[in-house]
Design a protein around this motif. Structure first.
Motif, PDB file in Angstrom:
ATOM      1  N   ARG A 168       0.823  -1.209   0.000  1.00 50.81           N
ATOM      2  CA  ARG A 168       0.000   0.000   0.000  1.00 50.81           C
ATOM      3  C   ARG A 168       0.857   1.259   0.000  1.00 50.81           C
ATOM      4  O   ARG A 168       0.413   2.335  -0.405  1.00 50.81           O
ATOM      5  N   HIS A 169       2.098   1.146   0.442  1.00 51.81           N
ATOM      6  CA  HIS A 169       2.987   2.298   0.564  1.00 51.81           C
ATOM      7  C   HIS A 169       4.032   2.354  -0.547  1.00 51.81           C
ATOM      8  O   HIS A 169       4.910   3.216  -0.518  1.00 51.81           O
ATOM      9  N   ILE A 170       3.962   1.435  -1.507  1.00 54.06           N
ATOM     10  CA  ILE A 170       4.923   1.379  -2.611  1.00 54.06           C
ATOM     11  C   ILE A 170       4.285   1.962  -3.862  1.00 54.06           C
ATOM     12  O   ILE A 170       3.291   1.430  -4.368  1.00 54.06           O
ATOM     13  N   TYR A 171       4.869   3.042  -4.386  1.00 56.60           N
ATOM     14  CA  TYR A 171       4.352   3.679  -5.595  1.00 56.60           C
ATOM     15  C   TYR A 171       5.323   3.558  -6.768  1.00 56.60           C
ATOM     16  O   TYR A 171       4.950   3.854  -7.900  1.00 56.60           O
ATOM     17  N   GLY A 172       6.542   3.154  -6.503  1.00 57.64           N
ATOM     18  CA  GLY A 172       7.501   2.993  -7.584  1.00 57.64           C
ATOM     19  C   GLY A 172       8.633   2.067  -7.192  1.00 57.64           C
ATOM     20  O   GLY A 172       8.955   1.922  -6.008  1.00 57.64           O
ATOM     21  N   LEU A 173       9.221   1.424  -8.182  1.00 65.25           N
ATOM     22  CA  LEU A 173      10.353   0.517  -7.970  1.00 65.25           C
ATOM     23  C   LEU A 173      11.330   0.632  -9.131  1.00 65.25           C
ATOM     24  O   LEU A 173      10.906   0.746 -10.285  1.00 65.25           O
ATOM     25  N   GLU A 174      12.603   0.596  -8.822  1.00 64.76           N
ATOM     26  CA  GLU A 174      13.609   0.292  -9.839  1.00 64.76           C
ATOM     27  C   GLU A 174      13.924  -1.183  -9.712  1.00 64.76           C
ATOM     28  O   GLU A 174      14.165  -1.681  -8.602  1.00 64.76           O
ATOM     29  N   VAL A 175      13.886  -1.892 -10.834  1.00 61.72           N
ATOM     30  CA  VAL A 175      13.998  -3.347 -10.814  1.00 61.72           C
ATOM     31  C   VAL A 175      14.967  -3.806 -11.899  1.00 61.72           C
ATOM     32  O   VAL A 175      14.941  -3.295 -13.026  1.00 61.72           O
ATOM     33  N   VAL A 176      15.826  -4.767 -11.553  1.00 64.71           N
ATOM     34  CA  VAL A 176      16.613  -5.470 -12.562  1.00 64.71           C
ATOM     35  C   VAL A 176      15.831  -6.729 -12.934  1.00 64.71           C
ATOM     36  O   VAL A 176      15.589  -7.595 -12.086  1.00 64.71           O
ATOM     37  N   LEU A 177      15.417  -6.793 -14.180  1.00 69.72           N
ATOM     38  CA  LEU A 177      14.609  -7.912 -14.649  1.00 69.72           C
ATOM     39  C   LEU A 177      15.464  -9.164 -14.833  1.00 69.72           C
ATOM     40  O   LEU A 177      16.699  -9.083 -14.867  1.00 69.72           O
ATOM     41  N   PRO A 178      14.845 -10.333 -14.983  1.00 68.90           N
ATOM     42  CA  PRO A 178      15.613 -11.573 -15.122  1.00 68.90           C
ATOM     43  C   PRO A 178      16.508 -11.637 -16.363  1.00 68.90           C
ATOM     44  O   PRO A 178      17.396 -12.488 -16.426  1.00 68.90           O
ATOM     45  N   ASN A 179      16.309 -10.731 -17.328  1.00 71.67           N
ATOM     46  CA  ASN A 179      17.217 -10.679 -18.484  1.00 71.67           C
ATOM     47  C   ASN A 179      18.335  -9.666 -18.290  1.00 71.67           C
ATOM     48  O   ASN A 179      19.152  -9.443 -19.196  1.00 71.67           O
ATOM     49  N   GLY A 180      18.356  -9.000 -17.124  1.00 69.73           N
ATOM     50  CA  GLY A 180      19.399  -8.023 -16.826  1.00 69.73           C
ATOM     51  C   GLY A 180      19.019  -6.599 -17.129  1.00 69.73           C
ATOM     52  O   GLY A 180      19.762  -5.663 -16.810  1.00 69.73           O
ATOM     53  N   GLU A 181      17.877  -6.361 -17.750  1.00 71.05           N
ATOM     54  CA  GLU A 181      17.456  -5.004 -18.069  1.00 71.05           C
ATOM     55  C   GLU A 181      17.042  -4.272 -16.798  1.00 71.05           C
ATOM     56  O   GLU A 181      16.373  -4.835 -15.929  1.00 71.05           O
ATOM     57  N   ILE A 182      17.426  -2.985 -16.711  1.00 70.28           N
ATOM     58  CA  ILE A 182      17.060  -2.156 -15.564  1.00 70.28           C
ATOM     59  C   ILE A 182      15.867  -1.300 -15.960  1.00 70.28           C
ATOM     60  O   ILE A 182      15.908  -0.592 -16.971  1.00 70.28           O
ATOM     61  N   VAL A 183      14.792  -1.344 -15.176  1.00 77.23           N
ATOM     62  CA  VAL A 183      13.582  -0.610 -15.506  1.00 77.23           C
ATOM     63  C   VAL A 183      13.026   0.050 -14.249  1.00 77.23           C
ATOM     64  O   VAL A 183      13.124  -0.503 -13.147  1.00 77.23           O
ATOM     65  N   THR A 184      12.469   1.260 -14.422  1.00 72.81           N
ATOM     66  CA  THR A 184      11.773   1.932 -13.330  1.00 72.81           C
ATOM     67  C   THR A 184      10.277   1.827 -13.568  1.00 72.81           C
ATOM     68  O   THR A 184       9.776   2.220 -14.626  1.00 72.81           O
ATOM     69  N   LEU A 185       9.579   1.282 -12.598  1.00 67.61           N
ATOM     70  CA  LEU A 185       8.132   1.117 -12.662  1.00 67.61           C
ATOM     71  C   LEU A 185       7.498   2.095 -11.686  1.00 67.61           C
ATOM     72  O   LEU A 185       7.870   2.147 -10.518  1.00 67.61           O
ATOM     73  N   GLY A 186       6.526   2.876 -12.160  1.00 69.67           N
ATOM     74  CA  GLY A 186       5.883   3.838 -11.278  1.00 69.67           C
ATOM     75  C   GLY A 186       6.828   4.947 -10.873  1.00 69.67           C
ATOM     76  O   GLY A 186       7.782   5.274 -11.574  1.00 69.67           O
ATOM     77  N   GLY A 187       6.577   5.545  -9.717  1.00 72.68           N
ATOM     78  CA  GLY A 187       7.385   6.654  -9.234  1.00 72.68           C
ATOM     79  C   GLY A 187       6.664   7.396  -8.145  1.00 72.68           C
ATOM     80  O   GLY A 187       6.148   6.784  -7.204  1.00 72.68           O
TER      81      GLY A 187
END
Length: 471
Positions: A168-187
Motif C-alpha cells: 500500500r505504501h509502494i508507488y515505484g520501484l527500480e527493478v533489474v529484470l531476469p534478463n538483466g534489463e534495468i527498468v523503473t516502474l511507477g514513481g
C-alpha cells in the motif's frame, strides 16, 4: 531444469563486476547465507558463491552472466524470512543486497522517501519520524529486516489494520529484470493506471520476477498522539471474540490489534526474564490508537477499554508514553525468539482468514493440537485476520516430528481454506509452502503464475524452486 555449476572462470567474472572483496567463497563465511529464520535443517542450503553488489548496474551484469551460463541466482536481504524464500535451495549465486543500504531522498513536498533495498525497516521509520512523517510499514522484525525483503514478501506487521501492508505504501520501484534489463516502474505519482500494475506485480513476488534496487515509499503525516492498551482475558474465546467487536464498533479504526495466547505470554516472560502483568491469563489483546488530538485518542481508548471489560477483559492497562508502550510491545515482538527457548526447532505458520472467522480458526487450531498432542502457541495480527500458529517439535525424533507436522499442517490448511482463508498473510510461500500452494490454490491460478514466470524469466534463473514448480 538443469543448472550449470559456478566455475572458477565464473568466479573471476563475478570479481571483475563487484571486486574481489565482495565475492565470498569460504564455506564458514557463506554458512549464514544458506539459511533464514526457518529453524528446520531441510530448509537450509549452501550457495556456491556469495556476491555483494553496490548498484543496479552491477546486479544487471551479474544477472546477464547467470543467464548466459544458466546459473541460478537467489536475491537476499537481511535473511529474516520465515519461508526459505531467500535460501539458495539449488545452489548457484547468492546475491546479497546488504551493501545497497542508503536512503537516497526524503521528498517533503510529495511525501515520499526513496531508498535502496538494504536499508532496515527501522531506519526507514526513524528517518521518516525525524522529518515529522510516518512510514507505516511495521513488521515485528523492523530492526533487522530490510525494506527490500518487505517488498519481496509484501510484509504486513502491526499497523496493517489501519494503514495496510507494505504494498500500500509502494508507488515505484527500480527493478533489474531476469534478463538483466534495468527498468523503473511507477514513481511519485499517487495515481497511475497506464497499463498493467507492474509495481504490484513485483511486490510480493519473492524475488522470482526481478531484483528490486530502489523503492519509492509513500509517507504520511505523523499523528501526534498515540496510546496502547494491554487487556488480559481469562479465556481465549473471549479474547479473540472481542476483535470483530472492536473492528465493527463506532467507526474506530485501531492502528494495531494484536492477540497472544497463554503459551506465547509464558514464552515471552521466560525470554525477557521479567514478570508480565496477568501472566497467568489465557490471552492478551493489545490495541494501539493514534489521532490528531489527545482528547480524541482518550475517547477512543476509553470506548475500546469499556468494550473489553464488558466482554470479559480482566483489566485494561493504558500506556500513553514511549517507555510504557515499549514495555507492552516487547512481549509481542519477541515471539519468535521466545519460542526458540522452548523448542529450538519449530514450524511457524502464517495463515490468514477473514477477520470474522478468527474465532473459528483458533478454535480449529486448538482442536487439531489436542487431537495430535502437539503444542501450537498462537499470536495474531488479529485486526487483519493474520494468525501465526507455531508447531513446536520439543523432544520428538526427526521422523516422528515430520510425520506429525505434515498431518497437522494439512488439517490446519484445510480448515483455513474452508473458512475462506489462505496459506500466507505476510511471510510468503518461498520453498517451505510451495507444495501446499500447489495443493490448495486453484489450478488456473497456478497456471497464471507459471505463465508470468516463464514470460519474464524464460531461463528460470531468478530465485528458482520458490512459489511454484514451473517445469
Amino acid at each position: 531444469m538443469r543448472y550449470n555449476p559456478v566455475t572458477p572462470q565464473i568466479v573471476e567474472q563475478l570479481m571483475s563486476i563487484v571486486g574481489e572483496a565482495n565475492v565470498v567463497l569460504e564455506p564458514e563465511k557463506m554458512e549464514v547465507y544458506g539459511r533464514d529464520e526457518t529453524s528446520e535443517a531441510m530448509w537450509q542450503h549452501m550457495p556456491e558463491v556469495v556476491v555483494k553488489p553496490e548498484n543496479a548496474r552491477q546486479i544487471s551484469e551479474i544477472i546477464k552472466l547467470a543467464n548466459r551460463e544458466i546459473i541460478p541466482v537467489t536475491p537476499r536481504g537481511a535473511g529474516t524470512g520465515l519461508a526459505a524464500g531467500a535460501v539458495p535451495m539449488l545452489g548457484g549465486i547468492l546475491l546479497s543486497l546488504e551493501r545497497m543500504n542508503k536512503i537516497l531522498e526524503v521528498d517533503r513536498e510529495n511525501l515520499f522517501m526513496v531508498t535502496e533495498p538494504g536499508v532496515t525497516t527501522g531506519e526507514v521509520q526513524r528517518t521518516a519520524r525525524a522529518e515529522g512523517f510516518l512510514y507505516a510499514g511495521d513488521p515485528c522484525s523492523a530492526e533487522s529486516s530490510f525494506i527490500g525483503g518487505n517488498v519481496a514478501t509484501n510484509a504486513g506487521g502491526n499497523k496493517a489494520v489501519k494503514y495496510g501492508v507494505t504494498g500500500r505504501h509502494i508507488y515505484g520501484l527500480e527493478v533489474v529484470l531476469p534478463n538483466g534489463e534495468i527498468v523503473t516502474l511507477g514513481g511519485k505519482c499517487v495515481k497511475d493506471v497506464t497499463g498493467y500494475d507492474l509495481v504490484h506485480l513485483i511486490v510480493g513476488s519473492e524475488g522470482t520476477l526481478g531484483v528490486v534496487t530502489k523503492v519509492y515509499l509513500k509517507l504520511m503525516p505523523l499523528l501526534p498522539f498515540v496510546a496502547d492498551l494491554l487487556v488480559p482475558f481469562d479465556s481465549v474465546e473471549k479474547a479473540i471474540k472481542i476483535v470483530p467487536t472492536i473492528m465493527t464498533h463506532g467507526g474506530i479504526i485501531p492502528t494495531c490489534l494484536e492477540f497472544m495466547d497463554s503459551m506465547s505470554i509464558k514464552a515471552a516472560e521466560l525470554y525477557l526474564n521479567q514478570k508480565l502483568p496477568y501472566s497467568d491469563a489465557a490471552a492478551y489483546v493489545i490495541v494501539e490508537i493514534d489521532g490528531n488530538t489527545e482528547r480524541q485518542v482518550e475517547e477512543d481508548y476509553e470506548t475500546i477499554g469499556k468494550l473489553c471489560l464488558e466482554n470479559g477483559g480482566l483489566e485494561v492497562f493504558v500506556a500513553d508514553n514511549p517507555s510504557a508502550q515499549d514495555r507492552i510491545w516487547k512481549a509481542r515482538k519477541c515471539y519468535a525468539e521466545a519460542l526458540r527457548m522452548i523448542s529450538p526447532v519449530y514450524c511457524m505458520e502464517d495463515i490468514v482468514v477473514p477477520v470474522s472467522q478468527i474465532p473459528r480458526a483458533l478454535e480449529a487450531i486448538n482442536g487439531i493440537a489436542e487431537k495430535h498432542r502437539v503444542k501450537i502457541p498462537c499470536v495474531a495480527h488479529a485486526g487483519d485476520g493474520n494468525i501465526h500458529a507455531t508447531l513446536l517439535r520439543e523432544d520428538r525424533d526427526e521422523h516422528t516430528w515430520h510425520e506429525v507436522k505434515d498431518r497437522v499442517l494439512d488439517e490446519i490448511y484445510r480448515e483455513v481454506y474452508a473458512l475462506g482463508g489462505a496459506l500466507s498473510g505476510e511471510h510468503g510461500i518461498g520453498a517451505k509452502r510451495k507444495g501446499a500452494m500447489a495443493r490448495f490454490l486453484h489450478p488456473a491460478q497456478i497456471d497464471m503464475i507459471k505463465s508470468i514466470k516463464k514470460a519474464l524469466d524464460p531461463n528460470l534463473i531468478l530465485n528458482p524452486d520458490k512459489l511454484v514448480d514451473v517445469l
